[in-house]
Scaffold this motif. Structure first.
Motif, PDB file in Angstrom:
ATOM      1  N   MET A   1       0.820  -1.204   0.000  1.00 21.74           N
ATOM      2  CA  MET A   1       0.000   0.000   0.000  1.00 21.74           C
ATOM      3  C   MET A   1       0.851   1.250   0.000  1.00 21.74           C
ATOM      4  N   LEU A   2       1.933   1.203   0.802  1.00 14.12           N
ATOM      5  CA  LEU A   2       2.786   2.384   0.904  1.00 14.12           C
ATOM      6  C   LEU A   2       3.519   2.613  -0.403  1.00 14.12           C
ATOM      7  N   LEU A   3       3.942   1.518  -1.018  1.00 15.95           N
ATOM      8  CA  LEU A   3       4.594   1.635  -2.323  1.00 15.95           C
ATOM      9  C   LEU A   3       3.638   2.308  -3.290  1.00 15.95           C
ATOM     10  N   ALA A   4       2.365   1.834  -3.255  1.00 17.34           N
ATOM     11  CA  ALA A   4       1.358   2.442  -4.119  1.00 17.34           C
ATOM     12  C   ALA A   4       1.216   3.922  -3.782  1.00 17.34           C
ATOM     13  N   GLY A   5       1.243   4.242  -2.478  1.00 17.08           N
ATOM     14  CA  GLY A   5       1.132   5.632  -2.053  1.00 17.08           C
ATOM     15  C   GLY A   5       2.260   6.484  -2.602  1.00 17.08           C
ATOM     16  N   VAL A   6       3.482   5.956  -2.527  1.00 21.63           N
ATOM     17  CA  VAL A   6       4.638   6.695  -3.037  1.00 21.63           C
ATOM     18  C   VAL A   6       4.475   6.937  -4.539  1.00 21.63           C
ATOM     19  N   VAL A   7       4.018   5.885  -5.241  1.00 25.24           N
ATOM     20  CA  VAL A   7       3.837   6.034  -6.694  1.00 25.24           C
ATOM     21  C   VAL A   7       2.753   7.067  -6.986  1.00 25.24           C
ATOM     22  N   PHE A   8       1.642   7.019  -6.217  1.00 31.07           N
ATOM     23  CA  PHE A   8       0.591   8.018  -6.406  1.00 31.07           C
ATOM     24  C   PHE A   8       1.121   9.416  -6.139  1.00 31.07           C
ATOM     25  N   GLY A   9       1.944   9.537  -5.094  1.00 28.30           N
ATOM     26  CA  GLY A   9       2.525  10.838  -4.761  1.00 28.30           C
ATOM     27  C   GLY A   9       3.304  11.384  -5.935  1.00 28.30           C
ATOM     28  N   VAL A  10       4.149  10.556  -6.523  1.00 29.69           N
ATOM     29  CA  VAL A  10       4.938  10.983  -7.682  1.00 29.69           C
ATOM     30  C   VAL A  10       4.015  11.332  -8.838  1.00 29.69           C
ATOM     31  N   LEU A  11       2.987  10.492  -9.036  1.00 27.38           N
ATOM     32  CA  LEU A  11       2.040  10.723 -10.127  1.00 27.38           C
ATOM     33  C   LEU A  11       1.387  12.093  -9.999  1.00 27.38           C
ATOM     34  N   PHE A  12       0.881  12.390  -8.773  1.00 27.66           N
ATOM     35  CA  PHE A  12       0.168  13.652  -8.614  1.00 27.66           C
ATOM     36  C   PHE A  12       1.104  14.836  -8.690  1.00 27.66           C
ATOM     37  N   ARG A  13       2.343  14.677  -8.181  1.00 27.79           N
ATOM     38  CA  ARG A  13       3.311  15.761  -8.308  1.00 27.79           C
ATOM     39  C   ARG A  13       3.623  16.008  -9.772  1.00 27.79           C
ATOM     40  N   SER A  14       3.776  14.935 -10.552  1.00 26.14           N
ATOM     41  CA  SER A  14       4.097  15.090 -11.971  1.00 26.14           C
ATOM     42  C   SER A  14       2.930  15.715 -12.717  1.00 26.14           C
ATOM     43  N   LEU A  15       1.701  15.256 -12.397  1.00 26.40           N
ATOM     44  CA  LEU A  15       0.532  15.829 -13.044  1.00 26.40           C
ATOM     45  C   LEU A  15       0.445  17.319 -12.734  1.00 26.40           C
ATOM     46  N   GLN A  16       0.775  17.630 -11.468  1.00 22.24           N
ATOM     47  CA  GLN A  16       0.712  19.027 -11.063  1.00 22.24           C
ATOM     48  C   GLN A  16       1.708  19.850 -11.864  1.00 22.24           C
ATOM     49  N   SER A  17       2.937  19.333 -12.030  1.00 27.57           N
ATOM     50  CA  SER A  17       3.915  20.135 -12.751  1.00 27.57           C
ATOM     51  C   SER A  17       3.592  20.169 -14.247  1.00 27.57           C
ATOM     52  N   LEU A  18       2.927  19.116 -14.740  1.00 25.61           N
ATOM     53  CA  LEU A  18       2.474  19.146 -16.140  1.00 25.61           C
ATOM     54  C   LEU A  18       1.474  20.284 -16.327  1.00 25.61           C
ATOM     55  N   LEU A  19       0.488  20.350 -15.397  1.00 29.50           N
ATOM     56  CA  LEU A  19      -0.510  21.425 -15.480  1.00 29.50           C
ATOM     57  C   LEU A  19       0.166  22.775 -15.341  1.00 29.50           C
ATOM     58  N   ALA A  20       1.197  22.829 -14.452  1.00 30.30           N
ATOM     59  CA  ALA A  20       1.887  24.097 -14.236  1.00 30.30           C
ATOM     60  C   ALA A  20       2.521  24.577 -15.535  1.00 30.30           C
ATOM     61  N   ARG A  21       2.982  23.651 -16.352  1.00 30.36           N
ATOM     62  CA  ARG A  21       3.596  24.039 -17.625  1.00 30.36           C
ATOM     63  C   ARG A  21       2.557  24.491 -18.638  1.00 30.36           C
ATOM     64  N   LEU A  22       1.328  23.990 -18.460  1.00 36.91           N
ATOM     65  CA  LEU A  22       0.301  24.302 -19.449  1.00 36.91           C
ATOM     66  C   LEU A  22      -0.357  25.649 -19.204  1.00 36.91           C
ATOM     67  N   ILE A  23      -0.341  26.112 -17.945  1.00 35.86           N
ATOM     68  CA  ILE A  23      -1.122  27.330 -17.672  1.00 35.86           C
ATOM     69  C   ILE A  23      -0.274  28.578 -17.880  1.00 35.86           C
ATOM     70  N   ASP A  24      -0.990  29.681 -17.895  1.00 32.99           N
ATOM     71  CA  ASP A  24      -0.414  31.005 -18.070  1.00 32.99           C
ATOM     72  C   ASP A  24       0.517  31.322 -16.896  1.00 32.99           C
ATOM     73  N   PRO A  25       1.678  31.950 -17.125  1.00 32.93           N
ATOM     74  CA  PRO A  25       2.598  32.257 -16.010  1.00 32.93           C
ATOM     75  C   PRO A  25       1.948  33.070 -14.899  1.00 32.93           C
ATOM     76  N   ASN A  26       1.044  33.981 -15.265  1.00 34.96           N
ATOM     77  CA  ASN A  26       0.384  34.786 -14.235  1.00 34.96           C
ATOM     78  C   ASN A  26      -0.454  33.895 -13.321  1.00 34.96           C
ATOM     79  N   GLU A  27      -1.136  32.950 -13.962  1.00 35.56           N
ATOM     80  CA  GLU A  27      -1.979  32.068 -13.165  1.00 35.56           C
ATOM     81  C   GLU A  27      -1.136  31.125 -12.332  1.00 35.56           C
ATOM     82  N   PHE A  28       0.028  30.795 -12.881  1.00 36.56           N
ATOM     83  CA  PHE A  28       0.924  29.913 -12.141  1.00 36.56           C
ATOM     84  C   PHE A  28       1.318  30.548 -10.819  1.00 36.56           C
ATOM     85  N   SER A  29       1.553  31.860 -10.849  1.00 31.60           N
ATOM     86  CA  SER A  29       1.996  32.536  -9.623  1.00 31.60           C
ATOM     87  C   SER A  29       0.923  32.459  -8.549  1.00 31.60           C
ATOM     88  N   VAL A  30      -0.352  32.368  -8.976  1.00 32.04           N
ATOM     89  CA  VAL A  30      -1.438  32.223  -7.995  1.00 32.04           C
ATOM     90  C   VAL A  30      -1.294  30.909  -7.234  1.00 32.04           C
TER      91      VAL A  30
END
Lengths: 313, 252
Positions: A130-159
């Protein structure tokens, strides 16, 4: 023995709270005090929420070097924030009613934590997997977050950016009342579960043998943990090692794993470290923004130390 | 009475138990014997609802183990698993005290303390009562865990290889303690044993399992015969009767 140390911790927490309020008080005293009281309330909440959630999480997983953030819970929260900005735009995000938004976020986090964890619990996966799965999910969500961060407008990113780093200096006092309700409810449930938590720490087989409904109880406790993580992440941002630091310190101070002692000890230690640290940095060292960095640094060192010492499992 | 009806169990795709049915009457010591991988521990953990039933039914004193609330069952039946590790920093007295958890969740009453003291005395732990579990030897820890299961005060006690790590003195002492709680306390002890001579010396009934099936069931005199033992363990051994009890000389 443990009671006296607990009393000492209580005194310490009271002292740092008084120091936080009183040191350097000048100008419009009523105004400054009100401001400081609000901030104190937020810091106390964050300290208690992180400490209690970490202790419960460590008991449930039977591991002393884990924190909820390892399960990817705060990554999940931040991903939710980023998703909101992505969908609504920076202006829409800021225009949202903060309490409504926070309430939805807490529910979202608890719901997602449930959706991810319950199937694993139901099929009786062992905790390591379960913890291994948790670590993988953590990485997944962090990566998804940074993917979205690259897609949005820099002004919105600062928010979003301001929400993505721990900042004890700029706590969200507007969420305070709502967060306090969640925290107090969670603390009451945790306190009432203290004996069950003692039994849970014996492991699934022994706890089941003693009549604890393992899957149901653990699922409930993990929901409690996710609610507390949502509160602290919403108020100050993600903190990886603070919980670890506080739980390890508290366990050594009271020298007990009994939750009737450990839960209050961890909560008080959380207050002492957070409020005391903030007072120290604000008045003595003059750079209040550095507290987050220092706590993570010391917490990280303790994490390494526990790893090296084998952490007695 | 423990009733096991047509229980089969698979771990993933591997079948562990095949259509096992067994009734264990109240009172007495029942030993489960058999080679490694015979399904003894699985059967015990199914009775103690540590694993979910797949097919078949199990009831203890009329309570079906899969639907009865865990807490009610914990007042009827106590289990000690093989290789239980205690991760928590606890003293012996605290660990044994956990046995009282199903009865009153919060503080221990005077009666509970008396039961805990009696359990520690029964398993020779009184001198160790303030020691931390992690400072004990394997055998001492094993006795503390047995004492915890005993302190639960249930009519049924399921023990999975409790003689692991115990020396000759404490193996004998534990078996005699179990015998006396069965005789004087009217309790039912179901115990997984590897030493069939311990089973012969102390049990009323021996149930032999092999490859997930019950292959023999009877008194020690019925089971400890060269033919029966060869059928269970796969090799021939001498059986001698000493002091009226059969003993298998499996070392020869």
């Amino acid at each position: 023995m443990a009671d006296r140390r607990l009393f000492g911790l209580g005194l310490g927490a009271f002292a740092v709270a008084a120091a936080f309020l009183a040191i350097g008080l000048k100008g419009n005293i009523a105004f400054v005090l009100e401001l400081r009281l609000l901030k104190l309330a937020a810091l106390v909440q964050v300290g208690v929420a992180i400490a209690v959630s970490t202790v419960i999480f460590q008991t449930v997983t039977g591991n002393r070097i884990l924190t909820p953030s390892i399960m990817g819970l705060d990554a999940l929260y931040l991903f939710g924030q980023m998703l909101l900005v992505f969908l609504l735009g920076g202006v829409g995000y800021v225009a949202l009613d903060p309490q409504l938004k926070f309430g939805l976020e807490v529910l979202f986090l608890m719901g997602l934590a449930c959706a991810l964890l319950l199937p694993m619990l139901r099929s009786r996966l062992d905790m390591g997997l379960m913890l291994l799965a948790g670590v993988v999910f953590g990485v997944l969500f962090r990566s998804l977050q940074s993917l979205l961060a690259r897609l949005i407008d820099p002004n919105e990113f600062s928010v979003v950016q301001s929400a993505s780093f721990a900042n004890f200096n700029a706590v969200r006092t507007d969420l305070l009342v709502f967060a306090a309700i969640v925290t107090v409810l969670a603390i009451i449930i945790a306190w009432r579960s203290r004996h069950v938590l003692d039994v849970i720490s014996l492991g699934p087989d022994a706890a089941t043998g003693l009549g604890v409904n393992w899957a149901g109880t653990v699922a409930g406790l993990l929901l409690l943990v996710s609610a507390l993580v949502a509160v602290s992440t919403a108020l100050v941002g993600p903190v990886a090692f603070f919980g670890l630091l506080v739980a390890a310190l508290a366990e050594r101070i009271v020298d007990s794993r009994r939750h009737a002692v450990l839960l209050p000890a961890a909560a008080l230690t959380g207050i002492v470290v957070l409020v005391g640290g903030q007072t120290l940095f604000q008045h003595a060292l003059g750079s209040a923004t550095a507290l987050g960095v220092v706590i993570e640094f010391v917490g990280g060192l303790i994490f390494l130390l526990l790893l090296v010492l084998g952490s007695r499992k | 009475m423990i009733r096991i009806n047509n229980v089969s169990f698979k771990h993933r795709a591997t079948p562990i138990l095949h259509d096992v049915s067994l009734d264990i009457a109240k009172g007495g010591v029942v030993a489960l014997i058999g080679p490694n991988g015979a399904g003894k521990s699985t059967l015990l953990s199914l009775v103690a609802r540590l694993q979910a039933l797949q097919t078949g039914t199990i009831s203890v004193d009329g309570l079906p183990v899969d639907t009865t609330p865990g807490r009610d069952l914990a007042k009827v039946l106590a289990i000690l698993r093989q290789d239980t590790t205690v991760a928590s920093r606890l003293r012996v007295r605290e660990l044994v005290g956990f046995g009282r958890f199903p009865h009153g969740r919060d503080r221990l009453t005077d009666e509970d303390h008396a039961i805990v003291d009696a359990a520690m005395a029964q398993f020779d732990l009184t001198d160790l009562s303030d020691r931390f579990i992690e400072t004990l030897s394997g055998g001492q820890r094993q006795r503390a865990l047995v004492a915890m299961a005993f302190a639960q005060g249930t009519d049924y006690l399921l023990l999975d290889e409790p003689l692991n790590n115990l020396d000759m003195y404490y193996s004998r002492a534990l078996m005699r303690s179990l015998r006396s709680v069965a005789d004087a306390g009217g309790k039912t002890v179901v115990i997984v044993l590897h030493d069939i001579n311990q089973a012969s010396a102390h049990a009323d009934r021996i149930v032999a399992m092999k490859d997930g099936r019950i292959v023999a069931d009877g008194t020690p005199a019925d089971i400890l015969t060269p033919d029966r033992l060869e059928a269970v363990f796969g090799f021939r051994m001498r059986v001698e009767t000493i002091a009226g009890k059969p003993f298998a000389l499996h070392q020869l």
